[in-house]
Design an enzyme around this catalytic site. Structure first.
Site, PDB file in Angstrom:
ATOM      1  N   ASP A 168      22.810 -30.239  47.636  1.00 39.65           N
ATOM      2  CA  ASP A 168      23.242 -28.841  47.567  1.00 39.65           C
ATOM      3  C   ASP A 168      23.476 -28.384  46.121  1.00 39.65           C
ATOM      4  O   ASP A 168      24.534 -27.862  45.795  1.00 39.65           O
ATOM      5  CB  ASP A 168      24.533 -28.703  48.408  1.00 39.65           C
ATOM      6  CG  ASP A 168      25.041 -27.284  48.498  1.00 39.65           C
ATOM      7  OD1 ASP A 168      24.221 -26.362  48.549  1.00 39.65           O
ATOM      8  OD2 ASP A 168      26.281 -27.109  48.515  1.00 39.65           O
TER       9      ASP A 168
ATOM     10  N   GLU B 193      28.117 -39.269  49.929  1.00 40.58           N
ATOM     11  CA  GLU B 193      27.689 -38.897  51.281  1.00 40.58           C
ATOM     12  C   GLU B 193      26.372 -39.534  51.711  1.00 40.58           C
ATOM     13  O   GLU B 193      25.459 -38.847  52.176  1.00 40.58           O
ATOM     14  CB  GLU B 193      27.623 -37.379  51.417  1.00 40.58           C
ATOM     15  CG  GLU B 193      28.977 -36.722  51.242  1.00 40.58           C
ATOM     16  CD  GLU B 193      29.027 -35.276  51.693  1.00 40.58           C
ATOM     17  OE1 GLU B 193      27.968 -34.662  51.811  1.00 40.58           O
ATOM     18  OE2 GLU B 193      30.136 -34.770  51.934  1.00 40.58           O
TER      19      GLU B 193
ATOM     20  N   ASN C 289      35.117 -36.708  51.853  1.00 39.00           N
ATOM     21  CA  ASN C 289      34.696 -35.310  51.763  1.00 39.00           C
ATOM     22  C   ASN C 289      34.891 -34.718  53.150  1.00 39.00           C
ATOM     23  O   ASN C 289      34.194 -35.103  54.087  1.00 39.00           O
ATOM     24  CB  ASN C 289      33.220 -35.202  51.371  1.00 39.00           C
ATOM     25  CG  ASN C 289      32.966 -35.656  49.940  1.00 39.00           C
ATOM     26  OD1 ASN C 289      33.890 -35.978  49.207  1.00 39.00           O
ATOM     27  ND2 ASN C 289      31.705 -35.680  49.544  1.00 39.00           N
TER      28      ASN C 289
ATOM     29  N   TYR D 137      35.717 -31.233  55.687  1.00 36.18           N
ATOM     30  CA  TYR D 137      35.632 -29.768  55.781  1.00 36.18           C
ATOM     31  C   TYR D 137      36.166 -29.258  57.113  1.00 36.18           C
ATOM     32  O   TYR D 137      35.587 -28.360  57.716  1.00 36.18           O
ATOM     33  CB  TYR D 137      34.182 -29.328  55.543  1.00 36.18           C
ATOM     34  CG  TYR D 137      33.757 -29.507  54.095  1.00 36.18           C
ATOM     35  CD1 TYR D 137      34.031 -28.507  53.150  1.00 36.18           C
ATOM     36  CD2 TYR D 137      33.125 -30.663  53.657  1.00 36.18           C
ATOM     37  CE1 TYR D 137      33.662 -28.665  51.812  1.00 36.18           C
ATOM     38  CE2 TYR D 137      32.756 -30.824  52.330  1.00 36.18           C
ATOM     39  CZ  TYR D 137      33.023 -29.827  51.416  1.00 36.18           C
ATOM     40  OH  TYR D 137      32.671 -29.971  50.096  1.00 36.18           O
TER      41      TYR D 137
ATOM     42  N   GLU E 120      36.438 -34.135  48.329  1.00 36.65           N
ATOM     43  CA  GLU E 120      35.938 -32.771  48.566  1.00 36.65           C
ATOM     44  C   GLU E 120      36.688 -32.175  49.731  1.00 36.65           C
ATOM     45  O   GLU E 120      36.911 -32.846  50.745  1.00 36.65           O
ATOM     46  CB  GLU E 120      34.441 -32.751  48.932  1.00 36.65           C
ATOM     47  CG  GLU E 120      33.505 -32.923  47.770  1.00 36.65           C
ATOM     48  CD  GLU E 120      32.030 -32.822  48.147  1.00 36.65           C
ATOM     49  OE1 GLU E 120      31.696 -32.115  49.127  1.00 36.65           O
ATOM     50  OE2 GLU E 120      31.220 -33.466  47.457  1.00 36.65           O
TER      51      GLU E 120
ATOM     52  N   TRP F 258      36.741 -29.032  46.316  1.00 35.17           N
ATOM     53  CA  TRP F 258      35.343 -28.632  46.105  1.00 35.17           C
ATOM     54  C   TRP F 258      35.277 -27.131  46.061  1.00 35.17           C
ATOM     55  O   TRP F 258      35.598 -26.515  47.045  1.00 35.17           O
ATOM     56  CB  TRP F 258      34.457 -29.166  47.239  1.00 35.17           C
ATOM     57  CG  TRP F 258      33.006 -29.047  46.913  1.00 35.17           C
ATOM     58  CD1 TRP F 258      32.116 -28.141  47.423  1.00 35.17           C
ATOM     59  CD2 TRP F 258      32.275 -29.863  45.992  1.00 35.17           C
ATOM     60  NE1 TRP F 258      30.883 -28.349  46.881  1.00 35.17           N
ATOM     61  CE2 TRP F 258      30.946 -29.390  46.009  1.00 35.17           C
ATOM     62  CE3 TRP F 258      32.601 -30.933  45.151  1.00 35.17           C
ATOM     63  CZ2 TRP F 258      29.941 -29.952  45.206  1.00 35.17           C
ATOM     64  CZ3 TRP F 258      31.618 -31.491  44.371  1.00 35.17           C
ATOM     65  CH2 TRP F 258      30.291 -30.986  44.407  1.00 35.17           C
TER      66      TRP F 258
ATOM     67  N   LYS G 160      32.165 -22.130  46.742  1.00 35.78           N
ATOM     68  CA  LYS G 160      33.446 -22.806  47.000  1.00 35.78           C
ATOM     69  C   LYS G 160      34.287 -22.948  45.738  1.00 35.78           C
ATOM     70  O   LYS G 160      35.327 -23.605  45.761  1.00 35.78           O
ATOM     71  CB  LYS G 160      33.209 -24.170  47.653  1.00 35.78           C
ATOM     72  CG  LYS G 160      32.616 -24.043  49.057  1.00 35.78           C
ATOM     73  CD  LYS G 160      32.656 -25.336  49.840  1.00 35.78           C
ATOM     74  CE  LYS G 160      31.895 -25.195  51.145  1.00 35.78           C
ATOM     75  NZ  LYS G 160      30.447 -25.065  50.983  1.00 35.78           N
TER      76      LYS G 160
HETATM   77  C1  GCB Z   1      29.224 -31.713  50.519  1.00 29.24           C
HETATM   78  C2  GCB Z   1      28.440 -32.189  49.359  1.00 29.24           C
HETATM   79  C3  GCB Z   1      28.361 -31.167  48.242  1.00 29.24           C
HETATM   80  C4  GCB Z   1      28.170 -29.776  48.826  1.00 29.24           C
HETATM   81  C5  GCB Z   1      29.359 -29.468  49.711  1.00 29.24           C
HETATM   82  C6  GCB Z   1      29.245 -28.076  50.342  1.00 29.24           C
HETATM   83  O1  GCB Z   1      29.661 -32.452  51.360  1.00 29.24           O
HETATM   84  O2  GCB Z   1      28.894 -33.425  48.845  1.00 29.24           O
HETATM   85  O3  GCB Z   1      27.315 -31.499  47.368  1.00 29.24           O
HETATM   86  O4  GCB Z   1      28.009 -28.803  47.830  1.00 29.24           O
HETATM   87  O5  GCB Z   1      29.434 -30.404  50.733  1.00 29.24           O
HETATM   88  O6  GCB Z   1      29.760 -27.128  49.790  1.00 29.24           O
HETATM   89  O7  GCB Z   1      28.598 -27.971  51.381  1.00 29.24           O
END
Ligand code: GCB
Length: 604
Positions: free
Chosen positions: A163, A417, A471, A473, A510, A555, A574
């Site tokens: 990404d 990841e 990481n 979310y 993250e 992140w 982000k």
């Molecule tokens: C992740 C990745 C990172 C992405 C991020 C996102 O897990 O490690 O490279 O930019 O998510 O914002 O989706």
């Protein structure tokens, strides 16, 4: 590999500035015996992509050419001369006066070559062919394909398996440095600290080229006073009344290495180092015997126009923004950063998790944990499809070789990841972890930064990690906008990790939410500045409940450029700062939180 510096015996010539440039259309072959047939200019160091104002150039996949002339002053002609690239992204073929001098694969580590035999008197021509192709053998990983256009010309395509925008070119300084023919080739410094006695036994190993009668090591403090001296290529010196390298309170000693022949100092090199002790024990990450709490960011080398090109003003500014917020650390997500940044972090006391470019080792990008919950072995083809072991091994060698002496580096991240939940991952990673442990003279802790699908139940490699780096979310990619459920999921997973590995520290590397600067919502809607703040508050509430939770690196530090896609509007949003480094609303809250948390001794 030593960083090139001027000393009493060495001169550094910087080849930064304007070079000739062209993309390779692969129609007419470029003849390296002739000057590059182009009138286009490009600035070095910087990515080429955003300089041209041309979609064709910006999105070009394949080969590009750089060229410039240089002249070596007569005074240097009898010295050993080395051409050195801070990096060349992603593969380089280097020609001097039309002859191939060296090649290098891997876009984020330095390489060098002795050039004396290639030089002619007067003007010399330096030509570099670069490839920005990424495939299943490279790091980072790209999905590569070729088609033909209507004229039968090859059209190359890389679909990035990650990404961030695939910026390429000569993004770090290109230099020529001189040394005498007997020279210091490498220095390894390993401080063994006795915190009780306030002493350090500093082991210094020196690799030389040519022959010296004697090699002398002098340790100087920050005022330039000599504190210890020894001779030999494998030696150790004792420093008493040590001044420790501490987070945000750096103290740097300097090892002056002198190669002596016929009672004359022929070569001199100076390497700064810090005296500090890193330990992982009882669920804590200790720096100098005290529990360290990571506060900071995943970052990118990413700025307007320069792309991933070195910009020291941005580097200084970014670290100042971090310090202002009470942060103390970052991860070099997702590739080794410039040597200039690493040296700055040593000086500023910023703590660094140093990451390889191993990103995208995963067949299918997914945050859906439920597909794993059925139990049994999970196979998503990653380890059949990917052929990155060789590149991975090479970059672990090159990264540790480059960064081994930096006091700012406290841990290596072997990958970001990867599909560590998938059958075959253990066979892939175990040898790489063993290699890194064997290579690092300072025995730093190792981690693998894990994706959401790598849970305490599914990760097949987690016993290899000294620190559990997550990481996550919850509330963004999973249960978007539902912070109540996200809180529960966060708590549950962290408690599970703590139960599985009570002796391992756990941290977030993250967590974040895309946020459009200036978008506000009375209902805390996703993408609004209000939501970003609520999201972080939720996470922090849980972090503070978990005794072995030792750090929060969010992140991302700033918005950054990515490839196009329906998930991204002008890149990834982000950031806590915009790409121009303007703070979003959440920066104030974070600043209050982090300025209230001591760097050391937060969770005893
Ligand atoms: C992740 C990745 C990172 C992405 C991020 C996102 O897990 O490690 O490279 O930019 O998510 O914002 O989706």
């Amino acid at each position: 590999m030593l960083y090139p510096i001027d000393t009493a015996s060495r001169v550094v010539l910087d080849l930064s500035g304007l070079w000739k440039f062209t993309i390779d259309e692969e129609v007419n072959e470029i003849d390296v015996d002739q000057p590059l047939p182009t009138s286009e200019s490009v600035a070095v160091p910087a990515a080429f992509n955003d300089q041209a104002v041309s979609q064709k150039i910006r999105e070009h996949t394949g080969f590009v050419w750089y060229e410039r002339n240089f002249t070596i002053a007569r005074a240097l002609c009898d010295e050993r001369l080395v051409l050195r690239f801070g990096s060349a992204t992603h593969q380089a073929w280097v020609y001097i006066n039309g002859k191939l001098a060296t090649e290098h694969k891997g876009g984020f580590t330095p390489f060098e070559v002795e050039i004396n035999d290639f030089l002619v008197p007067g003007v010399n021509r330096l030509t570099v062919r670069l490839s920005n192709i990424l495939d299943h053998t490279t790091l980072p990983v790209g999905n590569y394909s070729e088609t033909k256009d209507k004229n039968g010309k090859i059209v190359r395509n890389v679909d990035e398996n990650f990404d961030f925008f695939n910026y390429a070119g000569l993004q770090r300084p290109v230099k020529i440095y001189s040394t005498p023919h007997n020279y210091i080739d490498d220095v390894v410094i390993v401080p063994d600290v006795d915190l009780q006695k306030g002493q350090a036994n500093v082991n210094v190993s020196i690799k030389t080229g040519g022959l010296f009668d004697e090699v002398r090591v002098t340790i100087k403090d920050e005022d330039g006073n000599e504190v210890a001296q020894a001779t030999g290529t494998q030696t150790s010196v004792m420093i008493n009344d040590i001044k420790l390298w501490q987070p945000l309170n750096a103290y740097l000693y300097t090892a002056k290495i002198e190669g002596i022949k016929n009672n004359k100092v022929e070569d001199v090199y100076e390497e700064a180092f810090g005296v500090r002790k890193i330990e992982v024990k009882n669920g804590k990450f200790l720096i100098n015997g005290q529990s360290f709490y990571f506060k900071g960011f995943g970052k990118h080398e990413d700025t307007f126009i320069r792309g991933r090109g070195l910009d020291e003003a941005y580097n200084v500014h970014d670290l100042n923004l971090m310090k202002d917020m009470g942060a103390n650390s970052f991860r070099t997500s997702h590739y080794p950063y410039s040597e200039e940044m690493m040296r700055l972090c040593d000086r500023e006391g910023i703590v660094v998790i140093d990451e390889t470019p191993a990103v995208g080792i995963m067949a299918a990008f997914n945050f859906d944990v439920s597909i794993l919950e059925k139990g049994g072995d999970f196979n998503d083809d990653t380890w059949e499809l990917m052929n990155t072991s060789e590149a991975h091994e090479q970059v672990i060698r090159e990264l540790i070789d480059r960064d081994k002496n930096h006091p700012s580096v406290v841990m290596w991240s072997i990958a970001n990841e990867a599909a560590t939940y998938s059958t075959g991952s253990r066979e892939y990673f175990e040898p790489l972890f063993n290699l890194a442990r064997e290579l690092d003279p300072q025995n730093r802790p190792l981690t693998n930064v894990t994706i959401m699908m790598a849970t305490p139940k599914t990760d097949k490699c987690d016993d290899l990690y000294d620190v559990i780096a997550l990481n996550r979310y919850y509330g963004w990619y999973v249960k978007n906008g539902d912070l109540e459920t996200a809180e529960e999921q966060t708590r549950q997973e962290l408690l599970e990790w703590q139960k599985k590995y009570p002796e391992k520290p756990i941290m977030y590397t993250e967590y974040g939410a895309d946020t459009v600067a200036g978008f506000h919502s009375a209902y805390g809607e996703p993408f609004s500045e209000e939501f970003q703040e609520e999201y972080y508050r939720m996470n922090h509430k849980v972090f503070d409940e978990i005794p072995n939770f030792v750090g929060e690196q969010l992140w991302n530090f700033a918005d950054f450029q990515t490839k196009f896609g329906i998930m991204r509007v002008q890149g990834n949003k982000k950031g806590v700062f915009t790409r121009a480094r303007e703070p979003k609303m959440v920066a104030r809250y974070l600043s209050e939180r982090w300025n209230g948390i001591p760097h050391l001794g937060y969770k005893k």
